[in-house]
Design an enzyme around this catalytic site. Sequence first.
Site, mmCIF file in Angstrom:
data_model
loop_
_atom_site.group_PDB
_atom_site.id
_atom_site.type_symbol
_atom_site.label_atom_id
_atom_site.label_comp_id
_atom_site.label_asym_id
_atom_site.label_seq_id
_atom_site.Cartn_x
_atom_site.Cartn_y
_atom_site.Cartn_z
ATOM 1 N N TYR A 1 0.639 -35.322 50.720
ATOM 2 C CA TYR A 1 1.805 -36.173 51.004
ATOM 3 C C TYR A 1 2.902 -35.997 49.969
ATOM 4 C CZ TYR A 1 1.073 -39.510 54.796
ATOM 5 O OH TYR A 1 0.971 -40.091 56.001
ATOM 6 N N SER B 1 2.476 -34.189 58.802
ATOM 7 C CA SER B 1 3.198 -34.986 57.791
ATOM 8 C C SER B 1 3.550 -34.195 56.541
ATOM 9 C CB SER B 1 2.335 -36.176 57.357
ATOM 10 O OG SER B 1 1.860 -36.870 58.459
ATOM 11 N N HIS C 1 5.121 -33.437 65.794
ATOM 12 C CA HIS C 1 6.131 -33.799 64.787
ATOM 13 C C HIS C 1 5.929 -32.876 63.586
ATOM 14 C CE1 HIS C 1 8.307 -36.897 62.193
ATOM 15 N NE2 HIS C 1 7.487 -36.425 61.262
ATOM 16 N N HIS D 1 14.064 -41.740 54.362
ATOM 17 C CA HIS D 1 13.502 -41.357 53.063
ATOM 18 C C HIS D 1 14.561 -40.639 52.220
ATOM 19 C CE1 HIS D 1 9.310 -42.293 54.027
ATOM 20 N NE2 HIS D 1 9.409 -41.632 55.162
ATOM 21 N N HIS E 1 7.155 -30.964 59.789
ATOM 22 C CA HIS E 1 7.961 -30.962 58.560
ATOM 23 C C HIS E 1 8.120 -29.513 58.113
ATOM 24 C CE1 HIS E 1 8.747 -35.175 57.433
ATOM 25 N NE2 HIS E 1 7.737 -35.414 58.264
ATOM 26 N N ARG F 1 15.045 -42.573 61.056
ATOM 27 C CA ARG F 1 13.775 -43.135 60.570
ATOM 28 C C ARG F 1 13.197 -42.225 59.480
ATOM 29 N NH1 ARG F 1 8.937 -41.628 59.503
ATOM 30 N NH2 ARG F 1 8.790 -40.529 61.475
ATOM 31 N N ASP F 2 12.748 -41.015 59.805
ATOM 32 C CA ASP F 2 12.228 -40.110 58.762
ATOM 33 C C ASP F 2 13.349 -39.801 57.759
ATOM 34 O OD1 ASP F 2 10.399 -38.330 57.486
ATOM 35 O OD2 ASP F 2 9.487 -37.866 59.406
HETATM 36 C C1 LIG Z 1 5.170 -42.824 57.498
HETATM 37 C C2 LIG Z 1 5.413 -41.341 57.664
HETATM 38 O O1 LIG Z 1 6.632 -40.997 57.035
HETATM 39 C C3 LIG Z 1 5.384 -40.962 59.134
HETATM 40 C C4 LIG Z 1 5.786 -39.556 59.356
HETATM 41 O O2 LIG Z 1 6.886 -39.275 59.771
HETATM 42 C C5 LIG Z 1 4.862 -38.469 59.017
HETATM 43 O O3 LIG Z 1 3.684 -38.737 58.715
HETATM 44 O O4 LIG Z 1 5.314 -37.325 59.039
HETATM 45 MN MN LIG Z 2 7.521 -37.289 59.253
#
Ligand SMILES: C[C@H](O)CC(=O)C(=O)O
Ligand SMILES: [Mn+2]
Length: 337
Positions: A284, A166, A193, A16, A195, A12-13
């Site tokens: 982001y 995120s 979660h 990207h 990054h 899922r991630d």
């Molecule tokens: C929609 C985002 O990619 C969700 C996510 O994995 C994050 O915010 O980190």
């Molecule tokens: Mn993510």
Amino acid sequence: MKKLWITEVALRDGSHVVGHQFTKEQVRSVTRQLSAAGVPYIEVTHGDGLGGSSLQYGFSKVYDIELVKVAVEEAGNSTIAVLLLPGIGTIEDLKKAYDAGARMVRVATHVTEADVSKQHIETAKAMGMEVVGFLMMAHSAPPEVVLEQAKLMEAYGAGAVYVTDSAGAMLPSDVTARISLLKAYLSVDIGFHAHNNLSLAVANTLAAVEAGATRIDGSVCCLGAGAGNTQTEVLVGVLDRLGYETGIDLYKMLDLADDVRTNILPAPQDITSGSFIMGYAGVYSSFLRHAVVAAEKFGVDARDILVELGKRKVVGGQEDMIIEVAQQMAEKRVSIS
Ligand SMILES: C[C@H](O)CC(=O)C(=O)O
Ligand SMILES: [Mn+2]
């Protein structure tokens, strides 16, 4: 031994990283190996969740409900999960995912907008799905606000609430402050979660676990947006050394990582200067490209634009601020010289 539940997000991630071009064969093979390794939850959708395939977010090669079906066929004892951002995905998408066999949904909102998740959490719960609230960009709100928003998700019926870094912007102390507050005041499971923009994904995940998180995310080979996520195979080994029980076979995860590195990863998931600056600024990753374009147009440094945007706490959808900030910087420079 303290038990932890890992959700694997490479399908899922990691979407990207491959421009949402996962094939059915790739999803089948990775799911089969994750299941054989004993990973309890495997998330499968477009990188931006159900319904993410679009001009704005990039079209998927294969419709994500089809990918969910393939994953369910290979899931064995693992649960297939989907991500849903209300507004991008709909209740209809959720029903289709359920019919395809998904049994967990993570309903994701910006950290200050949990109220938009009510209908989706309640519907998913009524359908019998395991429901998780996912508070994105959690670095950008103080711990008390994260708690207030997490309480909303708990009240709507979420069985767990995630603090989601995120932008990969948190330091371990930021994680500890948020997770320990949620742990003290919520009765549902707490998740984290990460990054890896500041090279802190494993350290932050450990901080989360030590502060009381029992649900954590990993991604094989780090496969994820920006600098990627917490590397599952590394995390499993480190947690094992620390005496935590994940139920995941380390060697099988390492074998899968070798397979993914050879057959899926377009390039090593590195911390580039671009992805580092996104974590440093706390914005982001989708803002990077626009900031570079605006920097060229106005003759300013893209890094300065991003740091300023971070200070202004911009959220997805406020891309127009990039131009505004670049223009203001250029004007300021002219008036000084
Ligand atoms: C929609 C985002 O990619 C969700 C996510 O994995 C994050 O915010 O980190
Ligand atoms: Mn993510």
